[in-house]
Design an enzyme around this catalytic site. Structure first.
Site, PDB file in Angstrom:
ATOM      1  N   ASP A  82       0.746  -1.727   0.325  1.00  0.00           N
ATOM      2  CA  ASP A  82      -0.070  -0.186   0.090  1.00  0.00           C
ATOM      3  C   ASP A  82       1.076   1.454   0.126  1.00  0.00           C
ATOM      4  O   ASP A  82       1.072   1.903   0.838  1.00  0.00           O
ATOM      5  CB  ASP A  82      -0.686  -0.300   1.447  1.00  0.00           C
ATOM      6  CG  ASP A  82      -1.605  -1.238   0.755  1.00  0.00           C
ATOM      7  OD1 ASP A  82      -2.573  -1.611  -0.239  1.00  0.00           O
ATOM      8  OD2 ASP A  82      -2.778  -1.200   1.927  1.00  0.00           O
TER       9      ASP A  82
ATOM     10  N   LYS B 270     -10.033  -5.499  -6.480  1.00  0.00           N
ATOM     11  CA  LYS B 270     -12.221  -5.640  -5.352  1.00  0.00           C
ATOM     12  C   LYS B 270     -12.959  -5.224  -6.198  1.00  0.00           C
ATOM     13  O   LYS B 270     -13.756  -4.198  -6.379  1.00  0.00           O
ATOM     14  CB  LYS B 270     -12.461  -4.890  -4.036  1.00  0.00           C
ATOM     15  CG  LYS B 270     -11.342  -4.802  -3.267  1.00  0.00           C
ATOM     16  CD  LYS B 270     -11.220  -4.560  -1.866  1.00  0.00           C
ATOM     17  CE  LYS B 270     -10.741  -4.980  -0.225  1.00  0.00           C
ATOM     18  NZ  LYS B 270      -9.679  -4.660  -0.538  1.00  0.00           N
ATOM     19  N   PHE B 271     -13.462  -5.451  -7.780  1.00  0.00           N
ATOM     20  CA  PHE B 271     -14.499  -5.943  -8.710  1.00  0.00           C
ATOM     21  C   PHE B 271     -15.738  -5.892  -8.194  1.00  0.00           C
ATOM     22  O   PHE B 271     -16.360  -6.706  -7.219  1.00  0.00           O
ATOM     23  CB  PHE B 271     -14.411  -6.160  -9.741  1.00  0.00           C
ATOM     24  CG  PHE B 271     -12.944  -6.324 -10.358  1.00  0.00           C
ATOM     25  CD1 PHE B 271     -12.226  -4.731 -10.864  1.00  0.00           C
ATOM     26  CD2 PHE B 271     -12.398  -7.496 -11.194  1.00  0.00           C
ATOM     27  CE1 PHE B 271     -10.907  -4.870 -11.414  1.00  0.00           C
ATOM     28  CE2 PHE B 271     -11.351  -7.092 -11.561  1.00  0.00           C
ATOM     29  CZ  PHE B 271     -10.270  -6.034 -11.703  1.00  0.00           C
TER      30      PHE B 271
ATOM     31  N   THR C 171     -12.638  -6.065   6.877  1.00  0.00           N
ATOM     32  CA  THR C 171     -12.305  -6.670   8.191  1.00  0.00           C
ATOM     33  C   THR C 171     -12.010  -5.052   8.910  1.00  0.00           C
ATOM     34  O   THR C 171     -12.583  -5.243   9.640  1.00  0.00           O
ATOM     35  CB  THR C 171     -10.603  -6.903   8.078  1.00  0.00           C
ATOM     36  OG1 THR C 171      -9.922  -6.054   6.318  1.00  0.00           O
ATOM     37  CG2 THR C 171     -10.917  -8.375   7.409  1.00  0.00           C
TER      38      THR C 171
ATOM     39  N   GLY D 273       0.174  -5.672   6.274  1.00  0.00           N
ATOM     40  CA  GLY D 273       0.537  -4.463   4.765  1.00  0.00           C
ATOM     41  C   GLY D 273       0.748  -4.394   6.277  1.00  0.00           C
ATOM     42  O   GLY D 273       2.589  -4.479   6.513  1.00  0.00           O
ATOM     43  N   ARG D 274       1.098  -2.830   7.003  1.00  0.00           N
ATOM     44  CA  ARG D 274       1.561  -1.658   7.519  1.00  0.00           C
ATOM     45  C   ARG D 274       2.586  -2.678   8.961  1.00  0.00           C
ATOM     46  O   ARG D 274       3.321  -2.089   9.356  1.00  0.00           O
ATOM     47  CB  ARG D 274       0.446  -0.895   8.202  1.00  0.00           C
ATOM     48  CG  ARG D 274       0.120   0.484   7.381  1.00  0.00           C
ATOM     49  CD  ARG D 274      -1.235   0.731   7.778  1.00  0.00           C
ATOM     50  NE  ARG D 274      -2.179  -0.257   7.940  1.00  0.00           N
ATOM     51  CZ  ARG D 274      -3.532   0.276   8.012  1.00  0.00           C
ATOM     52  NH1 ARG D 274      -4.153   1.400   8.363  1.00  0.00           N
ATOM     53  NH2 ARG D 274      -4.429  -0.830   8.443  1.00  0.00           N
TER      54      ARG D 274
END
Ligand code: C5P
Length: 234
Positions: free
Chosen positions: A11, A63-64, A116, A206-207
């Protein structure tokens, strides 16, 4: 393989910032998740090519959520990039998921259930039902559409995996937080160990890896710690 259990969320807003992350982490993780920020800033083919050249596989987190015809065309274009996996929202409907499934080629198709970052209250205000009922409903529809897996919270696996039919699906779970990391905006979180014990196929993180707390040090140190935690339960 242990490294296949971790998918790192890239990200960041430009490829320059992703460069050292991908180079440093590729030996430790199986796959990189590229999402809306980087895809929009740099363009999907460029981003996917960049990760592939660095030796990583791609989870295309587009994320379609659209009408079936548009989802089918976007899915075909995504699969043509050679990504390992991509996703559609289950709430786009069974027809839309089937349309994506039909053209996914060698890529794996995942259905996003309930984000989430949502709790009971926000889930009810959007979908009208509890997290458990909503995730179960979407999961059944995703199974019917023929997808390969679900994106859900590892907490949701506690009720999902009691349904034998759900065993057929991969469970890719974001919202993972080691004990040493902050929750940030994630609400339904589990530690890496809890997530694997609950039956997650792979964890999206991620983070905690890309911006680790100072006492952990670098992204490589963060990922090594998580791999150690997973090695204790795998
Ligand atoms: O930094 P963090 O570990 O919270 O990143 C989680 C990643 O997983 C983000 O890129 C987010 O977009 C994604 N994601 C999520 N919840 C979902 C689906 C994807 O957090 N249900």
């Amino acid at each position: 393989m242990l490294k296949d259990k971790i998918i790192v969320a890239l990200d960041v807003d430009c490829l320059n910032k992703a460069e050292s992350l991908v180079a440093d982490l590729a030996p430790y993780v199986g796959c990189f998740k590229v999402g809306l920020e980087l895809l929009t800033a740099e363009g999907a083919p460029r981003v996917v090519d960049f990760v592939h050249r660095a030796g990583g596989q791609v989870f295309f987190d587009g994320k379609f959520h659209d009408i079936p015809n548009t989802i089918e065309k976007a899915s075909r274009a995504t699969a043509a990039l050679g990504v390992k996996m991509f996703n559609v929202y289950a709430s786009a409907g069974i027809e839309a998921m089937k349309a994506a499934n039909h053209v996914k080629g060698k890529s794996l198709l995942l259905a996003v259930t309930v984000l989430t970052s949502m709790n009971e209250e926000s889930c009810r205000s959007v979908y009208g039902t509890s997290v458990e009922d909503t995730v179960k409903r979407f999961a059944k529809q995703a199974l019917e559409a023929g997808v390969d897996g679900l994106v859900c919270s590892s907490q949701d696996l506690l009720f999902l995996n009691s349904d034998p039919d759900m065993k057929k699906l991969m469970k890719i779970t974001p919202g993972v937080r080691p004990a040493w990391a902050e929750s940030n905006d994630q609400k339904r979180v589990f530690t890496p160990r809890e997530a694997i014990q609950a039956g997650a196929t792979a964890l999206v993180i991620g983070r905690p890896i890309t911006q680790p707390p100072w006492e952990i040090g670098s992204p490589v140190e963060a990922v090594k710690r998580i791999l150690d935690e997973l090695a204790q339960v795998l």
